[in-house]
Design an enzyme around this catalytic site. Structure first.
Site, PDB file in Angstrom:
ATOM      1  CD  GLN A 132      -1.010  -0.695   3.655  1.00 13.38           C
ATOM      2  OE1 GLN A 132      -2.228  -0.568   3.678  1.00 13.38           O
ATOM      3  NE2 GLN A 132      -0.364  -1.354   4.611  1.00 13.38           N
ATOM      4  CG  ASP A 140      -1.691   2.478  14.288  1.00  9.85           C
ATOM      5  OD1 ASP A 140      -1.848   2.163  15.479  1.00  9.85           O
ATOM      6  OD2 ASP A 140      -2.636   2.487  13.472  1.00  9.85           O
ATOM      7  CG  ASP A 167      -2.702 -13.241   5.349  1.00  6.48           C
ATOM      8  OD1 ASP A 167      -3.628 -13.543   6.111  1.00  6.48           O
ATOM      9  OD2 ASP A 167      -2.873 -12.866   4.167  1.00  6.48           O
ATOM     10  CG  ASP A 202      -6.326  -1.107  14.491  1.00  8.13           C
ATOM     11  OD1 ASP A 202      -7.171  -0.454  13.850  1.00  8.13           O
ATOM     12  OD2 ASP A 202      -5.255  -0.618  14.905  1.00  8.13           O
ATOM     13  CB  SER A 203      -8.847  -4.186   9.429  1.00  3.43           C
ATOM     14  OG  SER A 203     -10.212  -3.818   9.468  1.00  3.43           O
ATOM     15  CB  SER A 204      -7.045  -0.185   6.373  1.00  2.46           C
ATOM     16  OG  SER A 204      -6.671  -1.359   5.684  1.00  2.46           O
ATOM     17  CG  ASP A 205     -11.900   2.052   5.379  1.00  2.00           C
ATOM     18  OD1 ASP A 205     -12.847   1.946   6.170  1.00  2.00           O
ATOM     19  OD2 ASP A 205     -11.139   3.038   5.348  1.00  2.00           O
TER      20      ASP A 205
END
Length: 288
Positions: A37, A92, A143, A161-164
């Site tokens: 990303q 993060d 993963d 705690d994921s992104s979209d």
């Protein structure tokens, strides 16, 4: 995916068409394309440092505490003794920072697919990444799906705690993922996952909630306010292997406890309020 124009960052994404949040940028601190990303860190005029992944704001120093405290303490405070915790994503360090404060937590495992997010946040966002340095925390780069397949009946609480649901996080919003979460929990385990905003993505919220409800005997949806997230709000799904009331915390911290833990958002009253949903959200979760 995003626009940097005349000193402003604007978040533009097809997940919330017709809506954009803009932050005035004083300095671009870091930008790179990792294996998975685009990573961007900027210093903003109003919200401190901010982390963006693939053009989407992940957190800012000003308001990150509401997300990280709530996704951590909603499940933690519903478990009688959350000793072993798994964090999927969260490179993060914000969730690790919060989970490590809980006095019952003895061991935290963090699995994130992108080591560059971890390293960039260590360098540029130390207020978040200090959680990665806690001796309770063990970090695995890989993963989350694969990790869960290899670890069964090991954790009291699992926090995703994921992104979209695009790019590397897409698989974390499928029913097969919730089945892996269930298998990785100990008896009485609880999960919490990021689940989108009902104001713009009710279809996503509904499908995520249904995945959780199908797999877990008890499921619930809660919300918290994060001004720099789309619509200013984000939701979480919680699932429990036991027949418990997720809206009522088992563990209630005193004001002195919360002050010692440097908590800025969560308390037992906010916990209960997070599950009080508007009628359109209640109806949407029923598919009405």
């Amino acid at each position: 995916m995003n626009a940097m124009k005349s000193g402003w960052f604007s978040e533009l994404n097809d997940l919330w068409p017709g809506v954009a949040l803009s932050l005035e940028v004083e300095e671009v601190l870091h930008t790179e394309r990792s294996q998975f990303q685009n990573i961007l860190v900027v210093k903003t005029k109003s919200h401190g440092k901010a982390l963006m992944l693939d053009g989407v704001i992940q957190c800012t120093e000003k308001d990150e505490m509401s997300y990280h405290e709530m996704i951590s303490y909603l499940p933690l405070c519903c478990h009688p003794k959350p000793q072993r915790v798994l964090i999927v994503g969260g490179g993060d360090g914000g969730v690790a920072r919060e989970v490590s404060k809980h006095p019952d937590v003895e061991q935290i495992t963090l699995v994130d697919i992108d080591d560059r997010v971890i390293e960039v946040c260590r360098q540029y966002m130390p207020r978040l990444s200090l959680g990665l340095n806690n001796p309770k925390v063990n970090i695995f780069v890989g993963d989350g799906f694969e990790y869960l397949r290899d670890h069964r009946s090991e954790f009291d609480v699992i926090i995703t705690d994921s992104s979209d649901p695009v790019g590397p996080a897409e698989n974390l919003f499928k029913q097969s993922y919730y089945e892996l979460l269930k298998a990785a929990l100990k008896h009485g385990g609880i999960i919490a996952s990021q689940a989108g905003t009902a104001w713009m993505n009710m279809d996503q919220v509904y499908s995520t909630y249904q995945h959780c409800k199908t797999v877990f005997p008890v499921a619930a949806y809660a919300v918290t306010a994060v001004p720099t997230y789309p619509t200013g709000q984000i939701g979480f799904v919680l699932g429990s292997l036991e027949q418990i009331n997720l809206t009522e915390p088992m563990k209630i911290f005193s004001d002195e406890d919360l002050e010692r833990m440097s908590m800025m958002y969560y308390n037992d009253k906010v916990h209960r309020a997070a599950f009080a949903l508007p009628r359109f959200v209640e109806k949407g979760l029923r598919g009405a």
